[in-house]
Scaffold this motif. Structure first.
Motif, short mmCIF file in Angstrom:
data_model
loop_
_atom_site.label_atom_id
_atom_site.label_comp_id
_atom_site.label_asym_id
_atom_site.label_seq_id
_atom_site.Cartn_x
_atom_site.Cartn_y
_atom_site.Cartn_z
N GLN A 1 0.78 -1.24 0.00
CA GLN A 1 0.00 0.00 0.00
C GLN A 1 0.81 1.29 0.00
OE1 GLN A 1 -3.32 -0.34 -0.22
NE2 GLN A 1 -3.23 -2.57 0.00
N GLU A 2 2.04 1.27 -0.53
CA GLU A 2 2.89 2.48 -0.52
C GLU A 2 3.14 2.99 0.90
OE1 GLU A 2 4.38 3.90 -3.06
OE2 GLU A 2 3.22 3.55 -4.89
N ASP A 3 3.10 2.08 1.86
CA ASP A 3 3.27 2.43 3.27
C ASP A 3 4.62 1.90 3.75
OD1 ASP A 3 2.91 1.38 6.29
OD2 ASP A 3 1.69 3.18 5.99
N ASN A 4 5.41 2.77 4.36
CA ASN A 4 6.76 2.39 4.76
C ASN A 4 6.76 1.29 5.80
OD1 ASN A 4 9.77 2.98 4.77
ND2 ASN A 4 9.28 3.34 6.93
N ASN A 5 5.95 1.44 6.85
CA ASN A 5 5.92 0.43 7.91
C ASN A 5 5.40 -0.90 7.40
OD1 ASN A 5 6.93 2.18 9.87
ND2 ASN A 5 4.90 2.89 10.47
N LEU A 6 4.34 -0.86 6.59
CA LEU A 6 3.79 -2.10 6.06
C LEU A 6 4.79 -2.76 5.10
CD1 LEU A 6 1.50 -4.10 5.84
CD2 LEU A 6 0.43 -2.63 4.11
N SER A 7 5.48 -1.97 4.30
CA SER A 7 6.49 -2.52 3.39
C SER A 7 7.58 -3.23 4.17
CB SER A 7 7.09 -1.42 2.53
OG SER A 7 6.13 -0.83 1.68
N PHE A 8 8.05 -2.60 5.25
CA PHE A 8 9.08 -3.21 6.10
C PHE A 8 8.57 -4.51 6.71
CE2 PHE A 8 10.79 -3.91 10.36
CZ PHE A 8 12.15 -3.95 10.12
N ASN A 9 7.34 -4.47 7.23
CA ASN A 9 6.78 -5.66 7.87
C ASN A 9 6.55 -6.79 6.87
OD1 ASN A 9 6.74 -4.41 10.37
ND2 ASN A 9 4.64 -3.68 10.16
#
Length: 368
Positions: A232-240
């Motif tokens: 979703q173009e989300d930094n935290n979600l991408s990392f997770n």
């Protein structure tokens, strides 16, 4: 390996874990693919009739000073600061262009439309744009054409009839080749790889992934596709999501593709924190500034993108050529200052060139 529709993705979810790991390739679309050759042989571009728009009774602007406004998706971020610099550089080099960049501070199509509409009302000779929505932006761009204003897009297209030309930073199959070739070189021909993307339905990313699948099947058939996940173009979600992939596949995971400028650095950070630098390759699309810490530490060896300064420069050169009448429908190339002759493709698109790969040797030369 087959390119999967969303229906097929759902079906795969019912398979056993081993079957899914062996064959899953989610995120692609169901449009035809056109994988490039496995070597460096250039693709043959089929001639296609001009399909761009036409301004209504434009005044003679040949050689005359023109006022141009650039309205990107948003202002104030490194990427569009770089395209704006390229536009300004080209305007200064040309000497008969006054150019300014203006637009919303967030990627909002309604605000972008308002900015363009206001400049149509105030009066400009040319409009450059990078669309937040290709369909929604079309009516205001057509309004500009009806007023005799020259309209050229870059970075993110509109419907073709709403602008005269679009400067395409890189073709989908070119991006795919660069990503997959770099991954094969860094992780191995038989590497197990996964993808972190924004959503399965984001048009440009779905197209890149579909072309990656087709190119890998043709040129790197031993590469193992493990899984594609949304972030979703989300930094935290991408990392997770990247961390989950690392833990889920263990030593079977040899590489992660990042399909967005958020997913790629977040995946690199996940690999760093997992202590897997040198064991899991990260290859993806991102700006050099976001990736410099990882490239300099040699946790990431290559970052694929294009040079946005050159993209803005090319867009301004194209608009000047349109205003001068030296770029006409049916042309096969256009002169673009220091970039030389750029190729016309797909009827009304102008190709900036092959994707650019940032490495430890050159990434320090860029600031965006």
């Amino acid at each position: 390996m087959k390119k999967l529709t969303l229906a097929a993705i759902v079906g795969l979810g019912l398979m056993s874990g081993s079957a899914l790991a062996a064959s899953a390739w989610t995120g692609g679309d169901d449009q035809p693919t056109n994988p490039l050759s496995c070597d460096a042989t250039p693709a043959t571009v089929a001639a296609k009739p001009y399909d761009g728009g036409v301004p209504t009774n434009p005044p003679d602007r040949k050689g005359k000073e023109i006022n141009v406004v650039d309205v990107p998706k948003l202002i104030g971020i490194g990427y569009f600061n770089a395209t704006s610099k390229g536009i300004a550089d080209a305007a200064a080099e040309l000497g008969n262009v006054k150019a300014k960049t203006d637009g919303p501070t967030k990627a909002n199509i309604d605000e972008q439309i308002t900015f363009i509409d206001n400049y149509i009302t105030s009066g400009v000779d040319g409009i450059l744009f990078a669309a937040n929505d290709p369909v929604a932006i079309a009516p205001v761009l057509k309004k500009a054409l009806e007023k005799g204003i020259n309209v050229v897009g870059y970075d993110a297209n509109s419907t073709p009839d709403a602008r005269q030309w679009f400067v395409n930073q890189a073709e989908f199959n070119g991006i795919a080749k660069a990503l997959v070739d770099n991954m094969a070189k860094e992780a191995g021909e038989d590497a197990g790889v996964a993808i972190v993307t924004s959503t399965f339905t984001t048009p440009n990313q779905a197209r890149w992934i579909a072309e990656m699948a087709a190119y890998a099947e043709k040129c790197h058939p031993k590469m193992k596709w493990l899984e594609t996940v949304e972030a979703q173009e989300d930094n935290n979600l991408s990392f997770n999501q990247a961390t989950t992939l690392i833990n889920k596949y263990g030593d079977d995971l040899k590489g992660i593709f990042g399909m967005t400028s958020v997913a790629t650095p977040a995946s690199a950070e996940a690999v760093t924190q997992a202590g897997k630098c040198g064991k899991i390759a990260v290859v993806g699309l991102a700006t050099p500034n976001a990736m410099k810490p990882y490239v300099e530490k040699e946790c990431v060896k290559s970052v694929v993108l294009w040079n946005p300064v050159d993209l803005g420069y090319a867009a301004m050169q194209v608009l000047r050529a349109v205003a001068d009448g030296t770029l006409q429908p049916g042309a096969t190339s256009v002169k673009a200052g220091k970039l030389g002759d750029l190729q016309v493709i797909n009827g009304s698109e102008i190709l900036l060139g092959a994707p650019y790969t940032f490495t430890k040797d050159n990434i320090g030369q860029f600031d965006f």
